[in-house]
Enzyme design. Sequence first.
Site, PDB file in Angstrom:
ATOM      1  CE  LYS A 100      -4.561   0.749   0.481  1.00  0.00           C
ATOM      2  NZ  LYS A 100      -5.573  -0.105  -0.288  1.00  0.00           N
ATOM      3  N   GLY A 200     -21.236   6.446   4.303  1.00  0.00           N
ATOM      4  CA  GLY A 200     -20.139   6.711   3.273  1.00  0.00           C
ATOM      5  C   GLY A 200     -20.846   6.339   2.118  1.00  0.00           C
ATOM      6  CB  VAL A 201     -23.357   7.075  -0.142  1.00  0.00           C
ATOM      7  CG1 VAL A 201     -24.177   6.225   0.569  1.00  0.00           C
ATOM      8  CG2 VAL A 201     -23.648   8.567   0.358  1.00  0.00           C
ATOM      9  N   GLY A 202     -20.050   7.370  -1.169  1.00  0.00           N
ATOM     10  CA  GLY A 202     -19.138   7.889  -2.156  1.00  0.00           C
ATOM     11  C   GLY A 202     -18.884   6.721  -3.262  1.00  0.00           C
ATOM     12  CE  LYS A 203     -12.704   6.298  -5.026  1.00  0.00           C
ATOM     13  NZ  LYS A 203     -11.116   6.261  -5.534  1.00  0.00           N
ATOM     14  CB  VAL A 204     -17.198   1.702  -2.532  1.00  0.00           C
ATOM     15  CG1 VAL A 204     -17.981   0.109  -2.450  1.00  0.00           C
ATOM     16  CG2 VAL A 204     -15.923   1.659  -3.212  1.00  0.00           C
ATOM     17  N   GLY A 205     -19.867   3.266  -1.798  1.00  0.00           N
ATOM     18  CA  GLY A 205     -21.101   3.240  -1.293  1.00  0.00           C
ATOM     19  C   GLY A 205     -22.164   3.350  -2.066  1.00  0.00           C
ATOM     20  CG  HIS A 206     -22.521   5.980  -5.937  1.00  0.00           C
ATOM     21  ND1 HIS A 206     -21.100   5.951  -5.927  1.00  0.00           N
ATOM     22  CD2 HIS A 206     -23.083   5.781  -7.248  1.00  0.00           C
ATOM     23  CE1 HIS A 206     -20.722   5.817  -7.334  1.00  0.00           C
ATOM     24  NE2 HIS A 206     -21.840   5.752  -8.012  1.00  0.00           N
TER      25      HIS A 206
END
Length: 372
Positions: A100, A200-206
Amino acid sequence: MGVTTVTDVRPASVSADGGVLHTLFRSEQGGHEQVVLCQDRASGLRAVIALHSTALGPALGGTRFHAYASEEEAVLDALNLSRGMSYKNALAGLEHGGGKAVIIGDPDVIKTEELLLAYGRFVASLGGRYVTACDVGTYVADMDVVARTNKWTTGRSPENGGAGDSSVLTAFGVYQGMRASAQHQWGDPTLRDRKVGVAGVGKVGHHLVEHLLKDGAEVVITDVRGESVDRIRAKHPQVTAVADTEALIRTEGLDIYAPCALGGALSDESVRVLTAKVVCGAANNQLAHPGVEKDLSDRGILYAPDYVVNAGGVIQVADELHGFDFDRCKAKATKIFDTTLAIFARAKTDGIPPAAAADRLAETRMAEARRA
């Protein structure tokens, strides 16, 4: 531009309890093969690249771009995230170890083409021991830039030979893990009529919200970015929004809690007040510290290990190295359902929390690779 290993950091630069050097060399969370500190003053780049293991193959993991409170916090995050990638890649059945990278700073302020090109040169200096991709704060367009100075870059756009946004399959894998959790907890792999809270509804969450709604779930969301919440609510007015994560975890009647933002979501305090009976989300390093997994188990809360269920994205970027095929990747990500069920079964047999069972399975695969 030079490369400095973490062993070159003078003792005065770490805290009295040993800090990052203690974590690296003496703690159970250490055991990393290599940690590289990178600096390019011309572009303002300060970065950390951590390689936890290459037993299964070249280390693979994303690049996080974040405004850390201190350099030591950045190194510790890189150590934790890279270790998680070793375990994730092992249980995903990939021929990759774990690595990482973190870039220190606010991406909205300091991210430039020059900085990303400099970062790519550092990754290239490792000669293929580390393969990078997107993470929090970095996107497909950024990987296109990084790839100009580093051929060991995945998560690029289709126009530049890549697979594009890995968040699609990450969300799909979490959904499969959630179905497995429902199967284990309630005897049915459907989420219909289950109340699911997504933090969290950003890149993955949405994307995850879309899967849940199609399966008939009742969805409650929260996000620190109001525009992310507004996007979901505009498209799906039946979705409920709450003020913050503190409100979400206390939601009455919550069946499943899905942390999909930054790590550390499951702390002593949050576990005490969590109303959900299942935790299954996309965020990395959800357990704030060792022992939280036992607290969850003691409360009868089923925890689907984060690095197992969120492996869809790394499956996608790994496939990009061999000529990306979406259907092949989706088929692999579908197996997250079976892997998650196998972990729950192992946990029950061994009388241990699922997180410990997942660790044992991953460690077995890495140990067998080292002996081979």
